[in-house]
Design a protein around this motif. Structure first.
Motif, PDB file in Angstrom:
ATOM      1  N   UNK A 173       3.454 -23.986  -1.504  1.00  0.00           N
ATOM      2  CA  UNK A 173       2.820 -25.298  -1.386  1.00  0.00           C
ATOM      3  C   UNK A 173       2.597 -25.690   0.068  1.00  0.00           C
ATOM      4  N   UNK A 174       3.509 -25.261   0.944  1.00  0.00           N
ATOM      5  CA  UNK A 174       3.422 -25.642   2.358  1.00  0.00           C
ATOM      6  C   UNK A 174       2.347 -24.858   3.108  1.00  0.00           C
ATOM      7  N   UNK A 175       2.078 -23.619   2.690  1.00  0.00           N
ATOM      8  CA  UNK A 175       1.143 -22.763   3.427  1.00  0.00           C
ATOM      9  C   UNK A 175      -0.238 -23.409   3.622  1.00  0.00           C
ATOM     10  N   UNK A 176      -0.914 -23.861   2.561  1.00  0.00           N
ATOM     11  CA  UNK A 176      -2.237 -24.464   2.782  1.00  0.00           C
ATOM     12  C   UNK A 176      -2.175 -25.749   3.607  1.00  0.00           C
ATOM     13  N   UNK A 177      -1.103 -26.519   3.458  1.00  0.00           N
ATOM     14  CA  UNK A 177      -0.971 -27.754   4.245  1.00  0.00           C
ATOM     15  C   UNK A 177      -0.827 -27.415   5.722  1.00  0.00           C
ATOM     16  N   UNK A 178      -0.009 -26.405   6.023  1.00  0.00           N
ATOM     17  CA  UNK A 178       0.178 -25.984   7.412  1.00  0.00           C
ATOM     18  C   UNK A 178      -1.117 -25.416   7.991  1.00  0.00           C
ATOM     19  N   UNK A 179      -1.862 -24.668   7.183  1.00  0.00           N
ATOM     20  CA  UNK A 179      -3.138 -24.103   7.643  1.00  0.00           C
ATOM     21  C   UNK A 179      -4.122 -25.230   7.963  1.00  0.00           C
ATOM     22  N   UNK A 180      -4.141 -26.277   7.149  1.00  0.00           N
ATOM     23  CA  UNK A 180      -5.028 -27.410   7.404  1.00  0.00           C
ATOM     24  C   UNK A 180      -4.721 -28.048   8.754  1.00  0.00           C
ATOM     25  N   UNK A 181      -3.431 -28.174   9.086  1.00  0.00           N
ATOM     26  CA  UNK A 181      -3.056 -28.727  10.383  1.00  0.00           C
ATOM     27  C   UNK A 181      -3.397 -27.749  11.502  1.00  0.00           C
ATOM     28  N   UNK A 182      -3.171 -26.463  11.261  1.00  0.00           N
ATOM     29  CA  UNK A 182      -3.455 -25.443  12.276  1.00  0.00           C
ATOM     30  C   UNK A 182      -4.932 -25.429  12.643  1.00  0.00           C
ATOM     31  N   UNK A 183      -5.809 -25.715  11.681  1.00  0.00           N
ATOM     32  CA  UNK A 183      -7.252 -25.656  11.917  1.00  0.00           C
ATOM     33  C   UNK A 183      -7.838 -27.000  12.340  1.00  0.00           C
ATOM     34  N   UNK A 184      -6.981 -27.944  12.664  1.00  0.00           N
ATOM     35  CA  UNK A 184      -7.452 -29.236  13.164  1.00  0.00           C
ATOM     36  C   UNK A 184      -8.132 -29.035  14.514  1.00  0.00           C
ATOM     37  N   UNK A 185      -9.341 -29.545  14.663  1.00  0.00           N
ATOM     38  CA  UNK A 185     -10.146 -29.234  15.847  1.00  0.00           C
ATOM     39  C   UNK A 185      -9.658 -29.920  17.124  1.00  0.00           C
ATOM     40  N   UNK A 186      -9.049 -31.098  17.012  1.00  0.00           N
ATOM     41  CA  UNK A 186      -8.675 -31.843  18.223  1.00  0.00           C
ATOM     42  C   UNK A 186      -7.599 -31.127  19.043  1.00  0.00           C
ATOM     43  N   UNK A 187      -6.456 -30.730  18.466  1.00  0.00           N
ATOM     44  CA  UNK A 187      -5.462 -30.022  19.287  1.00  0.00           C
ATOM     45  C   UNK A 187      -5.967 -28.683  19.814  1.00  0.00           C
ATOM     46  N   UNK A 188      -6.819 -27.997  19.040  1.00  0.00           N
ATOM     47  CA  UNK A 188      -7.366 -26.725  19.517  1.00  0.00           C
ATOM     48  C   UNK A 188      -8.299 -26.978  20.698  1.00  0.00           C
ATOM     49  N   UNK A 189      -9.133 -28.009  20.584  1.00  0.00           N
ATOM     50  CA  UNK A 189     -10.035 -28.346  21.688  1.00  0.00           C
ATOM     51  C   UNK A 189      -9.256 -28.731  22.934  1.00  0.00           C
ATOM     52  N   UNK A 190      -8.205 -29.537  22.766  1.00  0.00           N
ATOM     53  CA  UNK A 190      -7.368 -29.917  23.912  1.00  0.00           C
ATOM     54  C   UNK A 190      -6.744 -28.682  24.555  1.00  0.00           C
ATOM     55  N   UNK A 191      -6.306 -27.745  23.730  1.00  0.00           N
ATOM     56  CA  UNK A 191      -5.728 -26.500  24.242  1.00  0.00           C
ATOM     57  C   UNK A 191      -6.740 -25.730  25.077  1.00  0.00           C
ATOM     58  N   UNK A 192      -7.959 -25.604  24.572  1.00  0.00           N
ATOM     59  CA  UNK A 192      -9.004 -24.863  25.286  1.00  0.00           C
ATOM     60  C   UNK A 192      -9.355 -25.538  26.609  1.00  0.00           C
ATOM     61  N   UNK A 193      -9.414 -26.877  26.605  1.00  0.00           N
ATOM     62  CA  UNK A 193      -9.728 -27.594  27.839  1.00  0.00           C
ATOM     63  C   UNK A 193      -8.642 -27.384  28.889  1.00  0.00           C
TER      64      UNK A 193
END
Length: 222
Positions: free
Chosen positions: A7-27
């Protein structure tokens, strides 16, 4: 235990694919001095994920739950349905905001992320975990952990697995860039361009799919 992880796997994947933290990381990684802020950002992101989901898991204990796998959990089911509906609302609001803005627009505060120092990066990563999307996903994870009546040790393992998966999309580019910056830079720029064009839409679609799964789980508990 395995059921909770499923049950946790898809929820964690949804958070992992959140664009804002990934964009902040890239910047941060594409800034002139990424080493001083990248690791503090990663540490803050990991601590924030673990802290928020732990708090939500503890708070979920206030929701009545059946101790038998053969009995329904209506209270938890209703809570999960409400969380799922709220996630759909967040996804729709994101898409509507995307339509009003330019295709490559991003929140004004993100423009300054590349210039922040280590402590600011750490604090920003913590704050990103209390956005509506992150909180709702953490609540869903906390309800899933509580519903199975796990022991404290099992709950800690579940939180750890959730944190590792959710933080992976921030951790991998940071580690790869710090290990080989010259090789990573072209890929980071390509990823940034792609995210600017497609990130919010992809994130919203994934969020709707995960919300449907959470609602389905909630209905099954009634």
């Amino acid at each position: 235990m395995l059921q909770v992880i499923g049950q946790l796997l898809p929820i964690a994947v949804a958070l992992a694919l959140s664009s804002v933290p990934i964009t902040a990381t890239l910047l941060i990684l594409l800034s002139p001095g990424p080493r001083r802020s990248a690791l503090p950002f990663l540490i803050g992101w990991v601590i924030g994920i673990a802290l928020v989901v732990s708090i939500c898991s503890l708070a979920a204990r206030a929701v009545p739950a059946s101790r038998s796998s053969q009995r329904p959990d209506p209270a938890i089911g209703i809570a999960e349905i409400l969380v799922g509906v709220a996630l759909v609302v967040v996804a729709v609001a994101t898409l509507r905001r995307r339509r009003r803005n330019a295709p490559t627009a991003m929140p004004p505060w993100l423009h300054s992320v590349g210039t922040i120092g280590p402590w600011s990066a750490f604090g920003l990563a913590l704050i990103l975990n209390v956005r509506p999307k992150g909180l709702l996903l953490a609540i869903a994870a906390g309800l899933a952990i509580h519903a199975e009546g796990l022991s404290l040790g099992e709950s800690a393992v579940a939180v750890g697995i959730y944190t590792i998966i959710a933080a992976s999309t921030v951790a991998v580019p940071i580690i790869a860039t710090l290990a080989a910056p010259a090789r990573a830079e072209p890929r980071l720029r390509d990823a940034q361009d792609w995210l600017m064009r497609n990130g919010p839409v992809v994130t919203s679609v994934i969020l709707v799919v995960i919300a449907a799964a959470i609602i389905g789980t909630g209905i099954a508990r009634l």
